[in-house]
Design an enzyme around this catalytic site. Structure first.
Site, PDB file in Angstrom:
ATOM      1  N   ASP A  28      25.431  26.680  39.096  1.00 51.99           N
ATOM      2  CA  ASP A  28      26.183  26.014  38.034  1.00 51.99           C
ATOM      3  C   ASP A  28      25.400  24.833  37.460  1.00 51.99           C
ATOM      4  O   ASP A  28      25.749  24.287  36.427  1.00 51.99           O
ATOM      5  CB  ASP A  28      27.559  25.548  38.522  1.00 51.99           C
ATOM      6  CG  ASP A  28      27.486  24.590  39.717  1.00 51.99           C
ATOM      7  OD1 ASP A  28      26.498  23.834  39.811  1.00 51.99           O
ATOM      8  OD2 ASP A  28      28.412  24.604  40.538  1.00 51.99           O
ATOM      9  N   GLY A  29      24.315  24.422  38.146  1.00 50.76           N
ATOM     10  CA  GLY A  29      23.437  23.386  37.611  1.00 50.76           C
ATOM     11  C   GLY A  29      24.045  22.001  37.519  1.00 50.76           C
ATOM     12  O   GLY A  29      23.488  21.134  36.852  1.00 50.76           O
ATOM     13  N   ARG A  86      17.806   9.938  32.788  1.00 49.00           N
ATOM     14  CA  ARG A  86      16.524   9.426  33.275  1.00 49.00           C
ATOM     15  C   ARG A  86      15.648   9.042  32.089  1.00 49.00           C
ATOM     16  O   ARG A  86      15.665   9.724  31.063  1.00 49.00           O
ATOM     17  CB  ARG A  86      15.802  10.488  34.091  1.00 49.00           C
ATOM     18  CG  ARG A  86      16.528  10.942  35.333  1.00 49.00           C
ATOM     19  CD  ARG A  86      15.859  12.186  35.866  1.00 49.00           C
ATOM     20  NE  ARG A  86      16.387  12.552  37.177  1.00 49.00           N
ATOM     21  CZ  ARG A  86      15.982  13.641  37.835  1.00 49.00           C
ATOM     22  NH1 ARG A  86      15.055  14.409  37.321  1.00 49.00           N
ATOM     23  NH2 ARG A  86      16.491  13.925  39.013  1.00 49.00           N
ATOM     24  N   ARG A  93       4.995  17.059  35.459  1.00 51.07           N
ATOM     25  CA  ARG A  93       4.651  16.853  36.878  1.00 51.07           C
ATOM     26  C   ARG A  93       3.430  17.686  37.256  1.00 51.07           C
ATOM     27  O   ARG A  93       2.967  18.515  36.467  1.00 51.07           O
ATOM     28  CB  ARG A  93       5.831  17.268  37.777  1.00 51.07           C
ATOM     29  CG  ARG A  93       7.150  16.549  37.462  1.00 51.07           C
ATOM     30  CD  ARG A  93       8.132  17.518  36.786  1.00 51.07           C
ATOM     31  NE  ARG A  93       9.362  16.867  36.342  1.00 51.07           N
ATOM     32  CZ  ARG A  93      10.344  16.513  37.145  1.00 51.07           C
ATOM     33  NH1 ARG A  93      10.254  16.706  38.419  1.00 51.07           N
ATOM     34  NH2 ARG A  93      11.429  15.947  36.654  1.00 51.07           N
ATOM     35  N   ASP A 178       6.324  19.604  42.450  1.00 53.74           N
ATOM     36  CA  ASP A 178       7.237  19.421  41.325  1.00 53.74           C
ATOM     37  C   ASP A 178       7.910  18.065  41.334  1.00 53.74           C
ATOM     38  O   ASP A 178       8.655  17.727  40.408  1.00 53.74           O
ATOM     39  CB  ASP A 178       8.293  20.533  41.330  1.00 53.74           C
ATOM     40  CG  ASP A 178       8.751  20.888  39.926  1.00 53.74           C
ATOM     41  OD1 ASP A 178       7.924  20.801  39.008  1.00 53.74           O
ATOM     42  OD2 ASP A 178       9.931  21.236  39.754  1.00 53.74           O
ATOM     43  N   ASN A 179       7.680  17.289  42.387  1.00 56.52           N
ATOM     44  CA  ASN A 179       8.233  15.933  42.455  1.00 56.52           C
ATOM     45  C   ASN A 179       7.131  14.876  42.377  1.00 56.52           C
ATOM     46  O   ASN A 179       7.305  13.754  42.833  1.00 56.52           O
ATOM     47  CB  ASN A 179       9.043  15.751  43.742  1.00 56.52           C
ATOM     48  CG  ASN A 179      10.366  16.490  43.683  1.00 56.52           C
ATOM     49  OD1 ASN A 179      10.823  16.878  42.610  1.00 56.52           O
ATOM     50  ND2 ASN A 179      10.984  16.705  44.828  1.00 56.52           N
ATOM     51  N   ASP A 188      12.261  11.885  40.720  1.00 49.56           N
ATOM     52  CA  ASP A 188      13.190  12.770  41.423  1.00 49.56           C
ATOM     53  C   ASP A 188      13.700  12.171  42.734  1.00 49.56           C
ATOM     54  O   ASP A 188      13.184  12.441  43.810  1.00 49.56           O
ATOM     55  CB  ASP A 188      12.558  14.135  41.688  1.00 49.56           C
ATOM     56  CG  ASP A 188      12.456  14.954  40.410  1.00 49.56           C
ATOM     57  OD1 ASP A 188      12.848  14.436  39.358  1.00 49.56           O
ATOM     58  OD2 ASP A 188      11.983  16.097  40.475  1.00 49.56           O
TER      59      ASP A 188
END
Length: 515
Positions: A28-29, A86, A93, A178-179, A188
């Site tokens: 559902d994100g 943000r 990244r 990815d962070n 993140d």
């Protein structure tokens, strides 16, 4: 230019919006209030600590709810949907360059944009020209030299960033590619945590069972991520060039920046001696042996004086050891976590079937459990007086070394009083009094989940001045409607809210788990 987006962290294509992301949790994100408050507060806390970070513009919640299994233990609950805005110059990244990865020889997995070298070149050109214009200008005639200079700068920024984390006891929690920000920002904020009791193997992420992202492993894992970025930049930057840059630059830059920062934290402002690295190591070892509070002990050291008289020295020692864990706290820390029968089975497997053991656990986990059992057993015989005596002995030994080092500073200056004034000033601007401890965040979250956001605002205001004493700090005023909601939550919060914002964590905080 800054960019603010409500985008999904787990998608290689950053323009995929949260509401349609198929990868997040139940697909559902949606982000929830609990994690949103933590991210909002911590990104602002890091900014005011002077550590490169994304910022938080707003945190907006709603009456919509989603089901979340917070601890992955089969006990889900409904939580409020929330959005954090943000803000950063870019959200590209290391992992953004991995969407072009060719198929893995073992798994067959490949990036969604494999074989689109044209897009990778376009993205690399964009990143360098937009965020590293000085490099673009200096090497406009040679693409390989330009890309090498770019990678070198990313390497240095990353090394300095993780050095800053280590110096305030910050643990990121999930340091995958990815962070990792391509411009050297903390990005993140998931299962992060600031260390309370100093433990080099501290793991802030409750789901990190192997300790991959433990505090003492952060420098090495960030270097590993840079290696993955280097692989993703081939052929625009040959691997033999990037690997050489990584080996020559990363460790040296990290150690240099870390020691510079530690000297400031210890008030070593006049001389740079080779022995300083050993003094820092011995301080951390003393903190570990005495289970000292990382933030509070550094903060207290500014009140230590070379010519302190014996009676005041004892008072100082008393205050210092009060920031070490009590017997009761240590019993909680070292309480065995495995059922004895489970441990016995795993020990037998370690001998008879190590391959099967690797599927359900690791030898390191068994060794940690055996260490907990041993320590817990010793604690049953340890009295509070014995612990205090032992801790004082350890701290006396280190303080004597610190005194000798400070004396060398004094001998190199003409005016000892002016030096000491400057020393204290430097220390107090590099050792925060207030950090976002887990129990502080949890108090704010619980109040907010009951409709009272005053604690969130109060903590946010406090974290804007982490190096200043906040005596007489007043709660931020709320509208009448929210003040009414605060009364409803007052009973459940009363016992917890009495804790000082700069205190060691209370015993109940040891049960907090962030995943």
């Amino acid at each position: 230019m800054t960019v603010g987006r409500a985008v999904c962290n787990c998608c290689p294509h950053r323009w995929l919006m949260l509401s349609v992301c198929p990868r997040r949790r139940q697909a559902d994100g949606r982000k929830v209030l609990r994690s949103s408050i933590r991210e909002f507060l911590c990104s602002e806390a890091m900014f005011h600590l002077g550590i490169p970070t994304t910022r938080a513009g707003t945190c907006v919640t709603s009456d919509s709810r989603v089901l979340r299994d917070i601890f992955y233990d089969g006990n889900p609950k409904h939580e409020r949907c929330t959005v954090v805005l943000r803000i950063a110059s870019t959200f590209i990244r290391f992992g953004s360059f991995e969407i072009f990865k060719p198929p893995d020889e073992y798994t067959g997995r490949k990036g969604p944009s494999v074989n689109r070298n044209d897009i990778r070149i376009q993205m690399l050109d964009y990143v360098i020209s937009t965020f590293y214009p000085e490099i673009q200008e200096a090497h406009s005639g040679n693409t390989v030299q330009r890309n090498a200079a770019f990678f070198k700068e990313v390497t240095r920024r990353t090394a300095r960033l993780v050095a800053e984390w280590q110096c305030v006891g910050f643990c990121h929690g999930v340091l995958n590619t990815d962070n990792m920000s391509i411009v050297g920002l903390t990005i993140d904020y998931g299962p992060f945590g600031f260390m309370d009791r100093y433990d080099p193997e501290h793991v802030c992420n409750g789901s990190d069972n192997t300790g991959r992202y433990a505090y003492n492993k952060q420098p090495e894992i960030c270097k590993w991520n840079l290696g993955k970025l280097a692989e993703a930049l081939v052929p625009e930057l040959p691997l033999e060039i990037s690997q050489l840059i990584l080996e020559e630059e990363y460790d040296a830059e990290f150690e240099k920046h870390y020691l510079q920062k530690m000297r400031k934290k210890l008030g070593l402002i006049q001389l740079e001696l080779e022995e300083d690295s050993k003094l820092v190591s011995e301080l951390l070892e003393t903190m570990h042996l005495t289970a000292g509070d990382f933030t509070n002990i550094f903060y207290l050291l500014s009140s230590f004086s070379v010519d302190i008289d014996p009676s005041k020295f004892e008072d100082f020692l008393e205050e210092l050891t009060s920031q070490c864990a009590s017997v009761e706290e240590l019993k909680v820390v070292f309480k065995p976590q495995m059922d004895p029968r489970q441990l016995s089975m795993m020990l037998m497997l370690a001998q008879s079937n190590p391959q099967l053991l690797a599927l359900i656990g690791t030898k390191a986990n068994i060794n940690k459990e055996l260490e907990r059992i041993e320590q817990f057993s010793k604690l049953q015989q340890l009295t509070a007086d014995d612990l205090l005596s032992r801790n004082k002995r350890h701290w006396k030994e280190w303080l004597e070394k610190y005194r000798v080092r400070l004396q060398k500073e004094i001998e190199s200056v003409g005016n000892a009083d002016a030096w000491n004034t400057e020393r204290v000033k430097v220390m107090n601007s590099n050792n925060p009094k207030y950090i976002l401890r887990n129990y502080i965040a949890q108090n704010a979250i619980e109040a907010a989940e009951n409709g009272d956001f005053s604690e969130v605002r109060k903590v946010l205001k406090l974290l804007e001045h982490p190096f200043q004493e906040a005596e007489g700090f007043q709660e931020v005023k709320e509208d009448a409607e929210e003040e009414g909601a605060a009364a409803a939550a007052a009973c459940s919060q009363e016992s917890r809210s009495k804790q000082s914002y700069c205190s060691k964590p209370p015993l109940w905080a040891s049960e907090l788990c962030v995943t």
